[in-house]
Design a protein around this motif. Structure first.
Motif, PDB file in Angstrom:
ATOM      1  N   PHE A  33       0.822  -1.211   0.000  1.00  0.00           N
ATOM      2  CA  PHE A  33       0.000   0.000   0.000  1.00  0.00           C
ATOM      3  C   PHE A  33       0.856   1.262   0.000  1.00  0.00           C
ATOM      4  N   ALA A  34       2.009   1.212   0.669  1.00  0.00           N
ATOM      5  CA  ALA A  34       2.928   2.352   0.626  1.00  0.00           C
ATOM      6  C   ALA A  34       3.357   2.627  -0.816  1.00  0.00           C
ATOM      7  N   GLU A  35       3.665   1.567  -1.534  1.00  0.00           N
ATOM      8  CA  GLU A  35       4.057   1.704  -2.940  1.00  0.00           C
ATOM      9  C   GLU A  35       2.924   2.271  -3.780  1.00  0.00           C
ATOM     10  N   ARG A  36       1.693   1.793  -3.552  1.00  0.00           N
ATOM     11  CA  ARG A  36       0.529   2.308  -4.297  1.00  0.00           C
ATOM     12  C   ARG A  36       0.347   3.809  -4.054  1.00  0.00           C
ATOM     13  N   LEU A  37       0.509   4.231  -2.808  1.00  0.00           N
ATOM     14  CA  LEU A  37       0.346   5.647  -2.481  1.00  0.00           C
ATOM     15  C   LEU A  37       1.475   6.484  -3.091  1.00  0.00           C
ATOM     16  N   TYR A  38       2.691   5.957  -3.036  1.00  0.00           N
ATOM     17  CA  TYR A  38       3.838   6.694  -3.578  1.00  0.00           C
ATOM     18  C   TYR A  38       3.672   6.933  -5.074  1.00  0.00           C
ATOM     19  N   TYR A  39       3.354   5.889  -5.817  1.00  0.00           N
ATOM     20  CA  TYR A  39       3.252   6.042  -7.266  1.00  0.00           C
ATOM     21  C   TYR A  39       1.966   6.739  -7.699  1.00  0.00           C
ATOM     22  N   ALA A  40       1.006   6.875  -6.772  1.00  0.00           N
ATOM     23  CA  ALA A  40      -0.177   7.687  -7.075  1.00  0.00           C
ATOM     24  C   ALA A  40       0.186   9.167  -7.150  1.00  0.00           C
ATOM     25  N   MET A  41       1.285   9.537  -6.477  1.00  0.00           N
ATOM     26  CA  MET A  41       1.681  10.956  -6.437  1.00  0.00           C
ATOM     27  C   MET A  41       2.972  11.251  -7.183  1.00  0.00           C
ATOM     28  N   LYS A  42       3.767  10.243  -7.461  1.00  0.00           N
ATOM     29  CA  LYS A  42       5.062  10.460  -8.118  1.00  0.00           C
ATOM     30  C   LYS A  42       4.874  10.835  -9.583  1.00  0.00           C
ATOM     31  N   GLY A  43       5.710  11.728 -10.065  1.00  0.00           N
ATOM     32  CA  GLY A  43       5.674  12.084 -11.476  1.00  0.00           C
ATOM     33  C   GLY A  43       4.596  13.105 -11.802  1.00  0.00           C
ATOM     34  N   ALA A  44       4.378  13.298 -13.095  1.00  0.00           N
ATOM     35  CA  ALA A  44       3.402  14.286 -13.549  1.00  0.00           C
ATOM     36  C   ALA A  44       1.981  13.805 -13.271  1.00  0.00           C
ATOM     37  N   GLY A  45       1.188  14.674 -12.667  1.00  0.00           N
ATOM     38  CA  GLY A  45      -0.201  14.329 -12.391  1.00  0.00           C
ATOM     39  C   GLY A  45      -0.326  13.432 -11.171  1.00  0.00           C
ATOM     40  N   THR A  46      -1.516  13.417 -10.601  1.00  0.00           N
ATOM     41  CA  THR A  46      -1.792  12.594  -9.418  1.00  0.00           C
ATOM     42  C   THR A  46      -2.919  11.632  -9.729  1.00  0.00           C
ATOM     43  N   ARG A  47      -2.733  10.363  -9.374  1.00  0.00           N
ATOM     44  CA  ARG A  47      -3.808   9.382  -9.536  1.00  0.00           C
ATOM     45  C   ARG A  47      -4.708   9.475  -8.303  1.00  0.00           C
ATOM     46  N   ASP A  48      -5.622  10.433  -8.364  1.00  0.00           N
ATOM     47  CA  ASP A  48      -6.416  10.748  -7.177  1.00  0.00           C
ATOM     48  C   ASP A  48      -7.315   9.602  -6.753  1.00  0.00           C
ATOM     49  N   GLY A  49      -7.809   8.818  -7.701  1.00  0.00           N
ATOM     50  CA  GLY A  49      -8.648   7.677  -7.351  1.00  0.00           C
ATOM     51  C   GLY A  49      -7.906   6.707  -6.450  1.00  0.00           C
ATOM     52  N   THR A  50      -6.654   6.397  -6.806  1.00  0.00           N
ATOM     53  CA  THR A  50      -5.827   5.493  -6.008  1.00  0.00           C
ATOM     54  C   THR A  50      -5.505   6.107  -4.657  1.00  0.00           C
ATOM     55  N   LEU A  51      -5.173   7.385  -4.639  1.00  0.00           N
ATOM     56  CA  LEU A  51      -4.832   8.086  -3.405  1.00  0.00           C
ATOM     57  C   LEU A  51      -6.015   8.085  -2.438  1.00  0.00           C
ATOM     58  N   ILE A  52      -7.175   8.469  -2.925  1.00  0.00           N
ATOM     59  CA  ILE A  52      -8.376   8.540  -2.088  1.00  0.00           C
ATOM     60  C   ILE A  52      -8.773   7.152  -1.593  1.00  0.00           C
ATOM     61  N   ARG A  53      -8.835   6.192  -2.500  1.00  0.00           N
ATOM     62  CA  ARG A  53      -9.301   4.852  -2.137  1.00  0.00           C
ATOM     63  C   ARG A  53      -8.425   4.245  -1.046  1.00  0.00           C
TER      64      ARG A  53
END
Length: 341
Positions: A272-292
């Protein structure tokens, strides 16, 4: 050792709810930002202006109450004001902040059922969302998710997954959904673990091509403690990790699904730490993954995930949220995440 398990689980929780909880004043607090209505706005010449809704009051109440308490607040809101709280929030809020606050209002299993339904509806399928949820939940949790899915959408989750995916990806997802893994017993049969490792080697590295079903069967039906022993034996036989073999023998969503099972087996909090990190790393944020992941783990093990996040990436989850989000959305996320480890 039940007390130790309970202590660890409590330590993992970032949202513990209010110890002196009363849903009625909370419901009133949430009603105040909305009660003035168009007449109030028109009389004061601010019709159509942003900022009339008190987002901070909403954040203060809903991110500091447990999910069970939020459900009681919703009942009180309906009883006092005759309105559905979630629908009222949807009408007043927008964007990422709305998405986060609405996610908080779903009972846990209904929320995960919704995420799975949304991943399959319309054109295209978000395989990553389905893989994440099915590979990381216990069989008891999966049963509750399937029940909530059928109640809310009138169809079988298994049948919908079969209709929306195909091939070996469909098979591994259905196998995970059936909850055949033993996630309670810590018993390991050394002989069976060695046999499983040999079977995996024979199904992949040893032959031209891959026997995908052998990988699927072992990964989806064995307990985590048993699989850890299998992975150790496999490395001795193949001179490479099970992850490296999966990467060389499979590709695409099937590779992602198998690797996710392995990651969740080795360390769920690291996954889950990895999922959260890559949701924010790089251009743009994967907000669905971050929120969920923040919403779904906040009352389970988010503190433990935060500790793993800091170990893995050398920064706190909060600091990355601060650098990657803004406004009321950022404030609500930080409130759910809690203080740094």
């Amino acid at each position: 050792m039940a007390w130790w398990k309970a202590w660890v689980e409590q330590e993992g929780v970032t949202v513990k709810g209010s110890s002196h909880f009363n849903p009625d004043p909370d419901a009133e607090t949430l009603y105040k930002p909305h009660q003035a209505g168009p007449l109030w706005a028109l009389e004061r010449g601010c019709w159509g202006q942003p900022g009339r809704t008190n987002e901070q009051a909403i954040t203060d109440v809903l991110t500091r109450r447990s999910n069970m308490q939020r459900q009681q607040i919703a009942k009180s809101f309906k009883a006092q004001f005759g309105k559905d709280l979630t629908e009222t929030l949807k009408s007043e809020l927008s964007g990422k902040f709305e998405r986060l606050i609405v996610a908080l209002m779903y009972p846990p299993y209904r929320y995960e059922a919704k995420e799975l339904h949304d991943a399959m509806k319309g054109l295209g399928t978000k395989e990553g969302v389905i893989i994440e949820i099915l590979a990381s939940r216990t069989k008891t949790q999966l049963r509750e998710i399937m029940k909530a899915y059928e109640e809310d959408y009138g169809s079988s989750l298994e049948e919908d997954i079969q209709a929306d995916t195909s091939g070996y990806l469909e098979r591994i997802l259905v196998c995970l959904l059936q909850g055949s893994r033993d996630d309670v017993s810590g018993f390991v049969d050394p002989g069976l673990a060695l046999q499983d490792a040999q079977d995996l080697y024979a199904a992949g590295e040893k032959i031209r091509g891959t026997d995908e079903m052998k990988f699927i069967t072992i990964l989806c039906t064995r307990s985590a403690t048993h699989l850890l022993r299998v992975f150790e034996e496999y490395k001795k036989i193949a001179n490479k990790s099970i992850e490296d073999s999966i990467k060389s023998e499979t590709h695409g969503s099937l590779e992602e699904a198998m690797l996710t099972v392995v990651k969740c087996t080795r360390n769920l909090h690291s996954y889950f730490a990895e999922r959260l990190y890559y949701a924010m790393k790089g251009a743009g944020t994967r907000d669905g993954t971050l929120i969920r992941n923040i919403v779904s783990r906040s009352e389970i093990d988010l503190n433990l995930i935060k500790c793993q996040f800091k170990k893995m990436y050398g920064q706190t989850l909060s600091s990355m949220i601060v650098g990657d989000t803004s406004g009321d959305y950022k404030n609500a996320l930080l409130s759910l995440v809690g203080s740094d480890p």
